[in-house]
Design a protein around this motif. Structure first.
Motif, PDB file in Angstrom:
ATOM      1  N   MET A   1       0.752  -1.132  -0.022  1.00 44.69           N
ATOM      2  CA  MET A   1       0.094  -0.057  -0.010  1.00 44.69           C
ATOM      3  C   MET A   1       0.980   1.281  -0.112  1.00 44.69           C
ATOM      4  SD  MET A   1      -3.116   0.917   2.769  1.00 44.69           S
ATOM      5  CE  MET A   1      -3.847  -0.880   2.306  1.00 44.69           C
ATOM      6  N   GLY A   2       0.710   2.073  -1.008  1.00 46.83           N
ATOM      7  CA  GLY A   2       1.164   3.428  -0.926  1.00 46.83           C
ATOM      8  C   GLY A   2       0.469   4.455  -0.398  1.00 46.83           C
ATOM      9  N   PHE A   3       1.145   5.145   0.492  1.00 46.85           N
ATOM     10  CA  PHE A   3       0.200   6.355   1.080  1.00 46.85           C
ATOM     11  C   PHE A   3       0.551   7.724   0.709  1.00 46.85           C
ATOM     12  CE2 PHE A   3       0.367   3.832   5.281  1.00 46.85           C
ATOM     13  CZ  PHE A   3      -0.472   3.063   4.779  1.00 46.85           C
ATOM     14  N   PHE A   4      -0.455   8.529   0.531  1.00 42.51           N
ATOM     15  CA  PHE A   4      -0.420  10.042   0.421  1.00 42.51           C
ATOM     16  C   PHE A   4      -0.778  10.587   1.529  1.00 42.51           C
ATOM     17  CE2 PHE A   4      -1.285   8.178  -3.743  1.00 42.51           C
ATOM     18  CZ  PHE A   4      -0.299   8.594  -4.431  1.00 42.51           C
TER      19      PHE A   4
ATOM     20  N   GLN B   1      -6.556   4.601   7.980  1.00 42.42           N
ATOM     21  CA  GLN B   1      -7.015   5.931   7.454  1.00 42.42           C
ATOM     22  C   GLN B   1      -7.270   6.888   8.677  1.00 42.42           C
ATOM     23  OE1 GLN B   1     -10.765   5.099   5.205  1.00 42.42           O
ATOM     24  NE2 GLN B   1      -9.588   5.059   3.483  1.00 42.42           N
ATOM     25  N   PRO B   2      -7.448   6.442   9.726  1.00 43.72           N
ATOM     26  CA  PRO B   2      -7.410   7.446  10.853  1.00 43.72           C
ATOM     27  C   PRO B   2      -6.174   8.115  11.363  1.00 43.72           C
ATOM     28  CG  PRO B   2      -8.761   5.497  11.422  1.00 43.72           C
ATOM     29  CD  PRO B   2      -8.273   5.315  10.246  1.00 43.72           C
TER      30      PRO B   2
ATOM     31  N   GLY C   1      -4.223  10.087   9.647  1.00 47.22           N
ATOM     32  CA  GLY C   1      -3.813  10.924   8.765  1.00 47.22           C
ATOM     33  C   GLY C   1      -3.495  10.911   7.375  1.00 47.22           C
ATOM     34  N   ILE C   2      -4.063   9.837   6.858  1.00 49.98           N
ATOM     35  CA  ILE C   2      -3.737   9.331   5.546  1.00 49.98           C
ATOM     36  C   ILE C   2      -4.523   9.983   4.531  1.00 49.98           C
ATOM     37  CG2 ILE C   2      -3.271   7.271   3.852  1.00 49.98           C
ATOM     38  CD1 ILE C   2      -1.329   7.261   6.335  1.00 49.98           C
ATOM     39  N   ALA C   3      -4.005  10.741   3.637  1.00 49.73           N
ATOM     40  CA  ALA C   3      -4.959  11.451   2.558  1.00 49.73           C
ATOM     41  C   ALA C   3      -5.476  10.519   1.818  1.00 49.73           C
ATOM     42  CB  ALA C   3      -4.296  12.522   1.782  1.00 49.73           C
ATOM     43  N   SER C   4      -4.673   9.658   1.264  1.00 46.85           N
ATOM     44  CA  SER C   4      -5.217   8.726   0.458  1.00 46.85           C
ATOM     45  C   SER C   4      -4.266   7.484   0.348  1.00 46.85           C
ATOM     46  CB  SER C   4      -5.590   9.312  -1.292  1.00 46.85           C
ATOM     47  OG  SER C   4      -4.557   9.649  -1.713  1.00 46.85           O
ATOM     48  N   THR C   5      -4.625   6.400  -0.495  1.00 53.07           N
ATOM     49  CA  THR C   5      -3.810   5.284  -0.491  1.00 53.07           C
ATOM     50  C   THR C   5      -4.134   4.561  -1.991  1.00 53.07           C
ATOM     51  OG1 THR C   5      -5.451   3.636   0.306  1.00 53.07           O
ATOM     52  CG2 THR C   5      -3.836   4.640   1.915  1.00 53.07           C
ATOM     53  N   GLU C   6      -3.110   3.889  -2.178  1.00 53.87           N
ATOM     54  CA  GLU C   6      -3.271   2.898  -3.466  1.00 53.87           C
ATOM     55  C   GLU C   6      -2.751   1.558  -2.990  1.00 53.87           C
ATOM     56  OE1 GLU C   6      -1.471   4.075  -7.026  1.00 53.87           O
ATOM     57  OE2 GLU C   6      -2.439   5.956  -7.043  1.00 53.87           O
ATOM     58  N   THR C   7      -3.616   0.541  -3.513  1.00 53.76           N
ATOM     59  CA  THR C   7      -3.412  -0.889  -2.688  1.00 53.76           C
ATOM     60  C   THR C   7      -3.115  -1.679  -3.928  1.00 53.76           C
ATOM     61  OG1 THR C   7      -4.800  -0.367  -0.981  1.00 53.76           O
ATOM     62  CG2 THR C   7      -4.264  -2.671  -1.346  1.00 53.76           C
TER      63      THR C   7
END
Length: 169
Positions: free
Chosen positions: A72-75, A128-129, A131-137
């Motif tokens: 999972m990549g995080f923004f 997600q709680p 503070g992750i803006a979005s993810t790619e899984t």
């Protein structure tokens, strides 16, 4: 900090233990042509220097009931909150690796879940709680291989280089 230099015996010991971390020191000593005490002393030095950081029990995830593996990549919403994100991810037992990255993502993790429903629950309720803006899984269909970093001695490296050069002629 200066990088520790490994001699050929260190590299041979590391190579043998990478193949089988449970190999007795006396067997490694026999293969290397030195005493068991020499292997023990070398291992203590390698551990103290941080070259070897221990041994690890490897779990076969599907056999342990974790059928879904994902990267999972995080923004991050606020990239200055790396430390908070890492601290939060450490508290999630399903997350087994975490990396700060350059490029597309701020962070990249590897995690295991029992199934896709469990993966969704981990993402929604635990990740997600943070503070992750979005993810790619990306869900992994099959692990083709996994290995330790190879550490070869200079004699082996010289032989391989010589073979490569002679095969190009």
């Amino acid at each position: 900090m200066a990088k520790p230099l490994l001699d050929n015996l260190d590299k041979k010991i590391i190579s043998l233990l990478a193949d089988n971390a449970r190999e007795p020191y006396l067997e490694i000593a026999r293969v290397c042509g030195v005493s068991g005490a020499a292997i023990h002393t070398r291992m203590l030095r390698l551990q103290t220097a941080g070259v070897v950081t221990g041994s690890q029990l490897m779990i076969d995830a599907p056999k342990a009931g974790y059928d879904t593996c994902a990267f999972m990549g995080f923004f991050l919403g606020d990239p200055t909150r790396y430390d908070e994100g890492i601290s939060g991810l450490k508290e999630i037992p399903e997350v087994v690796e975490c990396h700060l990255t350059t490029g597309k993502y701020d962070m990249f993790i590897k995690l295991y879940a029992h199934n896709n429903e469990h993966l969704l629950q981990v993402l929604r309720d635990k990740i997600q709680p943070l503070g992750i803006a979005s993810t790619e899984t990306t869900i992994i269909l099959q692990e083709s291989f996994k290995r330790s970093l190879p550490v070869k001695n200079d004699v082996e490296d010289d032989k391989n280089d010589t073979k490569k050069k002679s095969s190009k002629k």
